[in-house]
Design a protein around this motif. Structure first.
Motif, PDB file in Angstrom:
ATOM      1  N   ALA A  60      31.350  80.376 -53.879  1.00 31.26           N
ATOM      2  CA  ALA A  60      30.245  81.277 -53.570  1.00 31.26           C
ATOM      3  C   ALA A  60      29.616  80.920 -52.221  1.00 31.26           C
ATOM      4  N   GLU A  61      29.462  79.633 -51.947  1.00 29.79           N
ATOM      5  CA  GLU A  61      28.879  79.224 -50.669  1.00 29.79           C
ATOM      6  C   GLU A  61      29.807  79.536 -49.501  1.00 29.79           C
ATOM      7  N   SER A  62      31.096  79.360 -49.681  1.00 27.85           N
ATOM      8  CA  SER A  62      32.021  79.683 -48.599  1.00 27.85           C
ATOM      9  C   SER A  62      32.071  81.191 -48.355  1.00 27.85           C
ATOM     10  N   ALA A  63      31.958  81.974 -49.426  1.00 29.84           N
ATOM     11  CA  ALA A  63      31.918  83.432 -49.268  1.00 29.84           C
ATOM     12  C   ALA A  63      30.646  83.850 -48.539  1.00 29.84           C
ATOM     13  N   GLU A  64      29.534  83.190 -48.875  1.00 31.57           N
ATOM     14  CA  GLU A  64      28.276  83.502 -48.198  1.00 31.57           C
ATOM     15  C   GLU A  64      28.351  83.123 -46.723  1.00 31.57           C
ATOM     16  N   ALA A  65      28.961  82.000 -46.424  1.00 29.32           N
ATOM     17  CA  ALA A  65      29.107  81.571 -45.030  1.00 29.32           C
ATOM     18  C   ALA A  65      29.996  82.547 -44.265  1.00 29.32           C
ATOM     19  N   ALA A  66      31.041  83.052 -44.896  1.00 27.39           N
ATOM     20  CA  ALA A  66      31.919  84.025 -44.245  1.00 27.39           C
ATOM     21  C   ALA A  66      31.179  85.331 -43.982  1.00 27.39           C
ATOM     22  N   ARG A  67      30.347  85.769 -44.935  1.00 26.15           N
ATOM     23  CA  ARG A  67      29.558  86.993 -44.728  1.00 26.15           C
ATOM     24  C   ARG A  67      28.576  86.826 -43.588  1.00 26.15           C
ATOM     25  N   ARG A  68      27.904  85.678 -43.528  1.00 26.20           N
ATOM     26  CA  ARG A  68      26.935  85.439 -42.451  1.00 26.20           C
ATOM     27  C   ARG A  68      27.628  85.377 -41.097  1.00 26.20           C
ATOM     28  N   ALA A  69      28.816  84.790 -41.068  1.00 25.10           N
ATOM     29  CA  ALA A  69      29.542  84.723 -39.797  1.00 25.10           C
ATOM     30  C   ALA A  69      29.941  86.109 -39.317  1.00 25.10           C
ATOM     31  N   ARG A  70      30.273  86.982 -40.250  1.00 18.27           N
ATOM     32  CA  ARG A  70      30.722  88.324 -39.866  1.00 18.27           C
ATOM     33  C   ARG A  70      29.571  89.302 -39.670  1.00 18.27           C
ATOM     34  N   PHE A  71      28.581  89.257 -40.561  1.00 19.03           N
ATOM     35  CA  PHE A  71      27.503  90.250 -40.542  1.00 19.03           C
ATOM     36  C   PHE A  71      26.144  89.643 -40.237  1.00 19.03           C
ATOM     37  N   GLY A  72      26.082  88.431 -39.742  1.00 21.05           N
ATOM     38  CA  GLY A  72      24.813  87.734 -39.540  1.00 21.05           C
ATOM     39  C   GLY A  72      23.933  88.353 -38.469  1.00 21.05           C
TER      40      GLY A  72
END
Length: 58
Positions: free
Chosen positions: A8-20
């Motif tokens: 879940a944390e890695s998915a959240e980090a990937a979302r922030r990197a893409r849509f941050g």
């Protein structure tokens, strides 16, 4: 930390990197390209002010 939390944390980090951040703003002037639809034809666009006299008065 469990495996599901890590995922879940890695998915959240990937979302922030893409849509941050929002993309940079594009001005409306940069979205429009103006060019003539056809090449102007000088022979077609000539106008003779006295031509209507010849066509309609004689």
């Amino acid at each position: 930390m469990t495996r599901t939390q890590e995922v879940a944390e890695s998915a959240e980090a990937a979302r922030r990197a893409r849509f941050g951040t929002l993309p940079e703003r594009i001005r409306p002037e940069d979205t429009i390209e103006e060019r003539p639809a056809t090449v102007p034809d000088p022979a077609r666009d000539t106008y003779n002010a006295d031509e209507w006299l010849v066509r309609y008065a004689l």
